[in-house]
Design an enzyme around this catalytic site. Sequence first.
Site, mmCIF file in Angstrom:
data_model
loop_
_atom_site.group_PDB
_atom_site.id
_atom_site.type_symbol
_atom_site.label_atom_id
_atom_site.label_comp_id
_atom_site.label_asym_id
_atom_site.label_seq_id
_atom_site.Cartn_x
_atom_site.Cartn_y
_atom_site.Cartn_z
ATOM 1 N N CYS A 191 -21.825 19.311 27.610
ATOM 2 C CA CYS A 191 -21.952 19.083 26.193
ATOM 3 C C CYS A 191 -22.924 18.039 25.557
ATOM 4 O O CYS A 191 -23.738 18.244 24.693
ATOM 5 C CB CYS A 191 -20.618 18.359 25.617
ATOM 6 S SG CYS A 191 -19.931 17.026 26.496
ATOM 7 N N GLU A 232 -25.861 25.926 20.628
ATOM 8 C CA GLU A 232 -25.571 25.591 22.038
ATOM 9 C C GLU A 232 -25.508 26.879 22.948
ATOM 10 O O GLU A 232 -24.537 27.519 22.822
ATOM 11 C CB GLU A 232 -24.135 24.959 21.786
ATOM 12 C CG GLU A 232 -23.910 23.813 22.954
ATOM 13 C CD GLU A 232 -22.379 23.447 23.059
ATOM 14 O OE1 GLU A 232 -21.626 23.905 22.647
ATOM 15 O OE2 GLU A 232 -22.406 22.323 23.547
ATOM 16 N N GLU A 288 -13.429 16.901 20.476
ATOM 17 C CA GLU A 288 -14.615 16.721 21.091
ATOM 18 C C GLU A 288 -15.385 17.781 21.183
ATOM 19 O O GLU A 288 -14.780 18.571 22.235
ATOM 20 C CB GLU A 288 -14.243 16.065 22.602
ATOM 21 C CG GLU A 288 -13.639 14.679 22.603
ATOM 22 C CD GLU A 288 -14.654 13.315 22.291
ATOM 23 O OE1 GLU A 288 -15.899 13.976 21.861
ATOM 24 O OE2 GLU A 288 -14.433 12.226 21.930
ATOM 25 N N LYS A 342 -3.021 21.439 28.409
ATOM 26 C CA LYS A 342 -3.449 22.939 28.841
ATOM 27 C C LYS A 342 -4.762 22.882 29.069
ATOM 28 O O LYS A 342 -5.811 22.670 28.470
ATOM 29 C CB LYS A 342 -3.113 23.804 27.674
ATOM 30 C CG LYS A 342 -3.357 25.089 27.959
ATOM 31 C CD LYS A 342 -3.870 26.249 26.740
ATOM 32 C CE LYS A 342 -5.307 26.176 26.691
ATOM 33 N NZ LYS A 342 -6.116 26.921 27.936
HETATM 34 P P1 NAD Z 1 -13.585 26.696 24.287
HETATM 35 O O1 NAD Z 1 -13.495 26.239 23.043
HETATM 36 O O2 NAD Z 1 -13.803 28.122 24.446
HETATM 37 O O3 NAD Z 1 -12.256 26.269 25.178
HETATM 38 C C1 NAD Z 1 -11.566 25.164 25.276
HETATM 39 C C2 NAD Z 1 -10.432 25.010 25.180
HETATM 40 O O4 NAD Z 1 -9.405 25.576 24.411
HETATM 41 C C3 NAD Z 1 -9.799 26.137 26.535
HETATM 42 O O5 NAD Z 1 -8.706 25.325 27.281
HETATM 43 C C4 NAD Z 1 -9.415 27.181 25.853
HETATM 44 O O6 NAD Z 1 -8.201 28.059 26.448
HETATM 45 C C5 NAD Z 1 -8.651 26.529 24.409
HETATM 46 N N1 NAD Z 1 -8.659 27.595 23.461
HETATM 47 C C6 NAD Z 1 -9.458 28.570 23.140
HETATM 48 N N2 NAD Z 1 -9.098 29.311 21.872
HETATM 49 C C7 NAD Z 1 -7.969 28.398 21.358
HETATM 50 C C8 NAD Z 1 -7.148 28.317 20.314
HETATM 51 N N3 NAD Z 1 -7.190 29.396 19.140
HETATM 52 N N4 NAD Z 1 -6.420 27.541 20.030
HETATM 53 C C9 NAD Z 1 -6.285 26.326 20.862
HETATM 54 N N5 NAD Z 1 -6.866 26.489 21.957
HETATM 55 C C10 NAD Z 1 -7.916 27.354 22.303
HETATM 56 O O7 NAD Z 1 -14.740 25.905 25.070
HETATM 57 P P2 NAD Z 1 -15.137 26.125 26.527
HETATM 58 O O8 NAD Z 1 -16.146 27.416 26.522
HETATM 59 O O9 NAD Z 1 -14.081 25.803 27.515
HETATM 60 O O10 NAD Z 1 -16.174 24.721 26.872
HETATM 61 C C11 NAD Z 1 -17.274 24.559 26.237
HETATM 62 C C12 NAD Z 1 -17.507 23.878 25.234
HETATM 63 O O11 NAD Z 1 -16.824 22.598 25.321
HETATM 64 C C13 NAD Z 1 -18.859 23.512 24.804
HETATM 65 O O12 NAD Z 1 -19.063 23.896 23.458
HETATM 66 C C14 NAD Z 1 -19.066 22.010 25.158
HETATM 67 O O13 NAD Z 1 -20.051 21.433 24.138
HETATM 68 C C15 NAD Z 1 -17.739 21.689 24.842
HETATM 69 N N6 NAD Z 1 -17.506 20.181 25.434
HETATM 70 C C16 NAD Z 1 -17.588 19.297 24.461
HETATM 71 C C17 NAD Z 1 -17.335 17.745 25.414
HETATM 72 C C18 NAD Z 1 -17.459 16.603 24.554
HETATM 73 O O14 NAD Z 1 -17.076 15.458 25.116
HETATM 74 N N7 NAD Z 1 -17.849 16.582 23.309
HETATM 75 C C19 NAD Z 1 -17.003 17.824 26.648
HETATM 76 C C20 NAD Z 1 -17.063 18.917 27.263
HETATM 77 C C21 NAD Z 1 -17.321 20.198 26.838
#
Ligand code: NAD
Length: 489
Positions: free
Chosen positions: A284, A385, A250, A175
């Site tokens: 990230c 962040e 992650e 997803k």
């Molecule tokens: P997010 O947590 O809002 O969303 C990430 C994913 O989770 C999306 O596909 C979203 O639809 C899904 N999601 C949202 N609510 C959910 C739920 N209740 N249950 C299951 N899935 C759900 O994050 P974002 O805004 O898309 O991305 C930014 C974040 O990602 C930042 O915090 C960044 O640091 C992190 N990130 C971490 C890494 C790493 O390698 N550690 C890499 C890239 C991004």
Amino acid sequence: MSLKQQYINGEWVTAISSETRDIINPFNQEVIATVPEGNDQDAKAAITAAREAFDNGEWSSTPATERGAIVRKIAELIERDKEELARLESLDTGKTVEESRGDMDDIAGVFRYYAELADKDGGELIDSPVPNGISRVVREPVGVCGQITPWNYPLLQASWKLAPALATGNTLIMKPSEITPLTTIKVFELIEEAGVPAGVANLVLGAGHTVGAELASNGDVDLISFTGGIVTGKKIMQAASVNVKKLALELGGKNPNIIFADADFDTAVDQALNGVFFHAGQICSAGTRLIIEESIHDKFVSALVERVKKFKLGSGFDEETQMGPLISADHLAKVEKYVETGVKEGATLAVGGRRPENPDLQKGFFYLPTIFTDCTTDMKIVQEEAFGPVITVEKFRTEEEAVKLANDSIYGLAGGVWTNDIAKAERCVAKMRMGTVWINEFNLYFPHAPWGGFKQSGIGRELGKLGIEEYTETKHIFQNLKPEPINWF
Ligand code: NAD
């Protein structure tokens, strides 16, 4: 602009509800595609397909060399379609095409790396504690894997999950983020073309609280691999407890970058900027917490500010552009709010802190590169962040103080140290509580090095050999070659 579809059990399908979602170009807010908006019903259909495909054993019992060849084919197809994929990623995320081309090279590299590893682990013989026994340890696929990715590096993050899961014989449901699904859809076309059997790799599009929540809580999913924010990560942990799913998380980072006075000044300035403002700070591992030795603090900040003022913001398709827009209106509002908070907390705005005035950029979600000085660790702007083009600067006098500031965070994803004193660098990195630390470098990652976080930056590791462990269970098999009665009962 075509209507894209989901990929479930080897078929391209619309959403069961027939709902759709428009995908927006963050540079000008134009609709670039319309995609199905799946929900928990679509997720359930994909889980059923993945469960059946895993339980029939076709993919997991395919010789690992053959699975590796298919994963290698995916890499070749990504290389063939690199330009198309790169342009699509830039259209969807706003990042420069040059950055996206680099992403595509990295992505093909990840598929190649796991293709090579597919048949390299033949298990291990261990010593039998009794005569006439054979004791061996083998790795087997975990089963059905739910995979959820964020919007900042849509296809790169997907590749870190798809490649090891496929190479090790799992079945999966991916997803992607609902706002940036386009390159992931395209790669599923390539997965199909490469010959992955129906039901093995499934793609469901839609929101986190519907599709994502179903993947996290469904008892037929054996592992959930999530990359995204900490708040969502915690929800997923809770949902996954329903069937004690294996978890790979992650999460975010608030990454320190320590600059000692004896570092090469110009290189450290250049890389400090690169470590944050690439993809407008939506990384990230961005080195957003600069921790600078007091004796060079003022000179270093002046050099940063001078460079930042010359940044070229614009369309990712313009070769001159160094920094594109943020991903969405909501995200822009979030970054603006963090900057307001920083000002209220008493940090000093050295540069930026607002949207650009250039009339050509008004339709896009642009924000000027921003640097705060006079920051202290109790400030929200230092601890949370913002995930945008925002640097906070703290000062230190001693090595111990620098490390203390670096570690003062709930996160532990990555960090850097700049110095020409190698012994000092080694002393610092030994004490830094992060999954990746760089000495005289920032933000370098590659397929054979593990990636993941200490503390609340996550659980588990992607990439490297540990990426294989994430997607496999360990089984110990003991065979007695000369069974005899024990005569106890
Ligand atoms: P997010 O947590 O809002 O969303 C990430 C994913 O989770 C999306 O596909 C979203 O639809 C899904 N999601 C949202 N609510 C959910 C739920 N209740 N249950 C299951 N899935 C759900 O994050 P974002 O805004 O898309 O991305 C930014 C974040 O990602 C930042 O915090 C960044 O640091 C992190 N990130 C971490 C890494 C790493 O390698 N550690 C890499 C890239 C991004």
